[in-house]
Design an enzyme around this catalytic site. Sequence first.
Site, PDB file in Angstrom:
ATOM      1  N   GLU A 195       0.798  -1.233   0.000  1.00 19.79           N
ATOM      2  CA  GLU A 195       0.000   0.000   0.000  1.00 19.79           C
ATOM      3  C   GLU A 195       0.831   1.285   0.000  1.00 19.79           C
ATOM      4  OE1 GLU A 195      -2.766  -0.532   3.238  1.00 19.79           O
ATOM      5  OE2 GLU A 195      -3.565  -2.379   2.397  1.00 19.79           O
ATOM      6  N   ASN A 240       2.232  -4.569  -3.438  1.00 22.84           N
ATOM      7  CA  ASN A 240       0.827  -4.932  -3.304  1.00 22.84           C
ATOM      8  C   ASN A 240       0.028  -3.678  -2.932  1.00 22.84           C
ATOM      9  OD1 ASN A 240      -1.080  -7.189  -2.981  1.00 22.84           O
ATOM     10  ND2 ASN A 240      -1.045  -6.770  -0.772  1.00 22.84           N
ATOM     11  N   HIS A 247     -10.274  -5.862  -2.676  1.00 21.16           N
ATOM     12  CA  HIS A 247     -11.356  -5.768  -1.683  1.00 21.16           C
ATOM     13  C   HIS A 247     -12.503  -5.047  -2.381  1.00 21.16           C
ATOM     14  CE1 HIS A 247      -8.993  -7.392   1.530  1.00 21.16           C
ATOM     15  NE2 HIS A 247      -8.019  -6.547   1.268  1.00 21.16           N
ATOM     16  N   GLU A 296      -6.025 -10.423  -2.220  1.00 16.63           N
ATOM     17  CA  GLU A 296      -6.869 -10.309  -1.009  1.00 16.63           C
ATOM     18  C   GLU A 296      -8.337 -10.226  -1.389  1.00 16.63           C
ATOM     19  OE1 GLU A 296      -5.482  -7.224   1.650  1.00 16.63           O
ATOM     20  OE2 GLU A 296      -3.384  -7.623   1.195  1.00 16.63           O
ATOM     21  N   ASP A 306     -12.100 -10.193  -1.748  1.00 12.81           N
ATOM     22  CA  ASP A 306     -13.413 -10.404  -1.123  1.00 12.81           C
ATOM     23  C   ASP A 306     -14.398  -9.457  -1.793  1.00 12.81           C
ATOM     24  OD1 ASP A 306     -12.672  -8.011   0.240  1.00 12.81           O
ATOM     25  OD2 ASP A 306     -12.202  -9.085   2.086  1.00 12.81           O
TER      26      ASP A 306
HETATM   27  O1  G3I Z   1      -4.979  -9.402  18.208  1.00  8.88           O
HETATM   28  C1  G3I Z   1      -5.857  -8.434  18.796  1.00  8.88           C
HETATM   29  C2  G3I Z   1      -6.593  -9.011  19.971  1.00  8.88           C
HETATM   30  O2  G3I Z   1      -5.661  -9.339  20.986  1.00  8.88           O
HETATM   31  C3  G3I Z   1      -7.626  -7.991  20.461  1.00  8.88           C
HETATM   32  O3  G3I Z   1      -8.394  -8.574  21.474  1.00  8.88           O
HETATM   33  C4  G3I Z   1      -8.533  -7.570  19.339  1.00  8.88           C
HETATM   34  C5  G3I Z   1      -9.535  -6.486  19.773  1.00  8.88           C
HETATM   35  O4  G3I Z   1      -9.991  -5.753  18.668  1.00  8.88           O
HETATM   36  O5  G3I Z   1      -7.758  -7.059  18.272  1.00  8.88           O
HETATM   37  C6  G3I Z   1      -6.856  -8.007  17.741  1.00  8.88           C
HETATM   38  O6  G3I Z   1      -6.147  -7.417  16.689  1.00  8.88           O
HETATM   39  C7  G3I Z   1      -6.864  -7.237  15.486  1.00  8.88           C
HETATM   40  C8  G3I Z   1      -6.142  -7.983  14.394  1.00  8.88           C
HETATM   41  O7  G3I Z   1      -6.768  -7.734  13.152  1.00  8.88           O
HETATM   42  C9  G3I Z   1      -6.152  -9.500  14.624  1.00  8.88           C
HETATM   43  O8  G3I Z   1      -7.448  -9.985  14.656  1.00  8.88           O
HETATM   44  C10 G3I Z   1      -6.893  -5.754  15.181  1.00  8.88           C
HETATM   45  O9  G3I Z   1      -7.691  -5.072  16.140  1.00  8.88           O
HETATM   46  C11 G3I Z   1      -7.468  -5.525  13.796  1.00  8.88           C
HETATM   47  O10 G3I Z   1      -7.322  -4.158  13.460  1.00  8.88           O
HETATM   48  C12 G3I Z   1      -6.707  -6.357  12.802  1.00  8.88           C
HETATM   49  O11 G3I Z   1      -7.314  -6.199  11.540  1.00  8.88           O
HETATM   50  C13 G3I Z   1      -6.547  -6.625  10.445  1.00  8.88           C
HETATM   51  C14 G3I Z   1      -6.321  -5.473   9.487  1.00  8.88           C
HETATM   52  O12 G3I Z   1      -5.608  -5.941   8.367  1.00  8.88           O
HETATM   53  C15 G3I Z   1      -5.548  -4.336  10.098  1.00  8.88           C
HETATM   54  O13 G3I Z   1      -5.388  -3.327   9.147  1.00  8.88           O
HETATM   55  C16 G3I Z   1      -7.309  -7.718   9.759  1.00  8.88           C
HETATM   56  O14 G3I Z   1      -7.411  -8.870  10.622  1.00  8.88           O
HETATM   57  C17 G3I Z   1      -6.585  -8.103   8.475  1.00  8.88           C
HETATM   58  O15 G3I Z   1      -7.392  -8.997   7.757  1.00  8.88           O
HETATM   59  C18 G3I Z   1      -6.355  -6.862   7.639  1.00  8.88           C
HETATM   60  O16 G3I Z   1      -5.670  -7.208   6.478  1.00  8.88           O
HETATM   61  C19 G3I Z   1      -5.358  -6.138   5.586  1.00  8.88           C
HETATM   62  C20 G3I Z   1      -4.108  -6.548   4.836  1.00  8.88           C
HETATM   63  O17 G3I Z   1      -3.088  -6.851   5.730  1.00  8.88           O
HETATM   64  C21 G3I Z   1      -3.675  -5.456   3.863  1.00  8.88           C
HETATM   65  N1  G3I Z   1      -4.746  -5.082   2.985  1.00  8.88           N
HETATM   66  C22 G3I Z   1      -5.998  -4.737   3.641  1.00  8.88           C
HETATM   67  C23 G3I Z   1      -6.453  -5.845   4.563  1.00  8.88           C
HETATM   68  C24 G3I Z   1      -7.775  -5.510   5.179  1.00  8.88           C
HETATM   69  O18 G3I Z   1      -7.669  -4.427   6.054  1.00  8.88           O
END
Ligand code: G3I
Length: 473
Positions: A172, A213, A249, A277, A279
Amino acid sequence: MKPQSLRRAASAILVAASLVIGGAASAHAADGPQPAAADRQAAAEPVLRDLAAAQGIYYGTAVTASKLNGTYGTITGEQFDSITPGNEMKWGSVEATRGSFTWSGADAVVDFAEAHGQRVRGHTLVWHSQLPDWVSNGTWTADTLRTVMTDHIATEAGRYQGRIDHWDVVNEPFNEDGTRRQSVFQTAIGDSYIADALRAARAADPAAKLYVNDYNVEGVNAKSTALYNLVKSLKEQGVPIDGVGLQAHLILGQVPSTLQANIQRFADLDVDVAITELDIRMTVPPTSAQLAQQKAEYKAVTAACVAVARCEGITVWGFTDSDSWIPDFFDGYGAATPYDENFQPKPAYYGIAEALGWVDDGSPDPVGACAVGYAVQSQWNTGFTAQVTVRNTSTTAISGWRLAWSWPAGQSVTQAWNATVTQSGAAVTAANASYNAAIAPGAAVTFGFNGSWSGGNTAPTAFTLNGTACTMS
Ligand code: G3I
């Protein structure tokens, strides 16, 4: 024949051979044990990894390491030949404290892949998000941050040297208008940080294919043109770049019409392309019409990749709606993946399969509309009896059905009649008995069960029949 066409032909021959001897599948596939093809096909459902391999591409999914067991692990292993850790390889996950590394989640994903004959997309080495504070809020000169960045790359890509097929080295880097995103790397190091990162990744793992990416770069637009110009310039400078990742996305009804042309223009720069990615989100709860449209759109995106020789493969960003980032990030949206929350394939899954050459032989495919009635007939201190009515409101006869739902309040089914009911966690599936498999258009079947509850016995309000959402009656 172009080299890429030869690659696809060779791949298809190898797959055909593997179906006979039960060995490893694709020309790209990592070495290592895989479920025998015959076992994987016993379910009579299409197997995406086999279909994709026959087309010379891979089909992958993002995964959550902690979930790689049970039904989630089984489907991941059976259906996909590439996996991407959704979070476990990000900077904040592996190096939250400078110089102190945590590898458990990333190791679990790589180990799983190797045990299931899958390749790994490493995601991601340099990204402005999910960065630890010590990086994003540090005080840097170009030289000090460059060293921190290349050390991080050397350590992470070096640890997995030879075990990662593709690295999303830089993620990004652009704003929507095609200007550079003002990440800490961009502001401290300047434009050259991307070339620095790619060179460091090449040095750490010479065999891995190195990608840049981004999102909203699927169609031809200002942002994808900036990415195009970046790749062109990197190639001209001899910077190691092997591929471009289009995240994809997407929103239902908004798949860019220029997707295939855009993939092709990157391919014409002599780089690979991957959809990394995918969806397709929609408003929830989904209607049958939305799910049918989503099927067509998954099919179209998959077909666009198949049509361009340099498109290496597709990764869905989570294969099940229960492991999707969408509901947490977009209020009122969801249902973005090919499987529903109960691990039932949705129409989208069959759309993918069709784009990969699968022809429906009449075995399980989603039926049309359905209506479900759910009634608690009696309830006592820890138990209850419920009756479920499933009506076929489509114009097509149903021959074999699976009704799925998720308990909202921790209930569990203890005994059932007129259906075979199984439960895993909160997810319940009721499959037809031999004598009530057929539901004519307009007709209904009824089954019942006893269950246990504590605290509350809230009724489920979302059911799917063979992967298609039903209305409540
Ligand atoms: O691990 C913590 C957990 O301990 C806590 O209890 C919980 C409470 O909200 O949060 C957890 O962390 C989360 C993490 O995912 C794991 O589940 C974060 O809050 C959450 O912000 C994070 O989101 C991820 C996101 O990237 C962050 O930008 C998504 O899972 C993940 O699928 C997403 O992936 C990104 C790609 O890397 C790049 N392209 C976009 C894509 C979608 O945003």
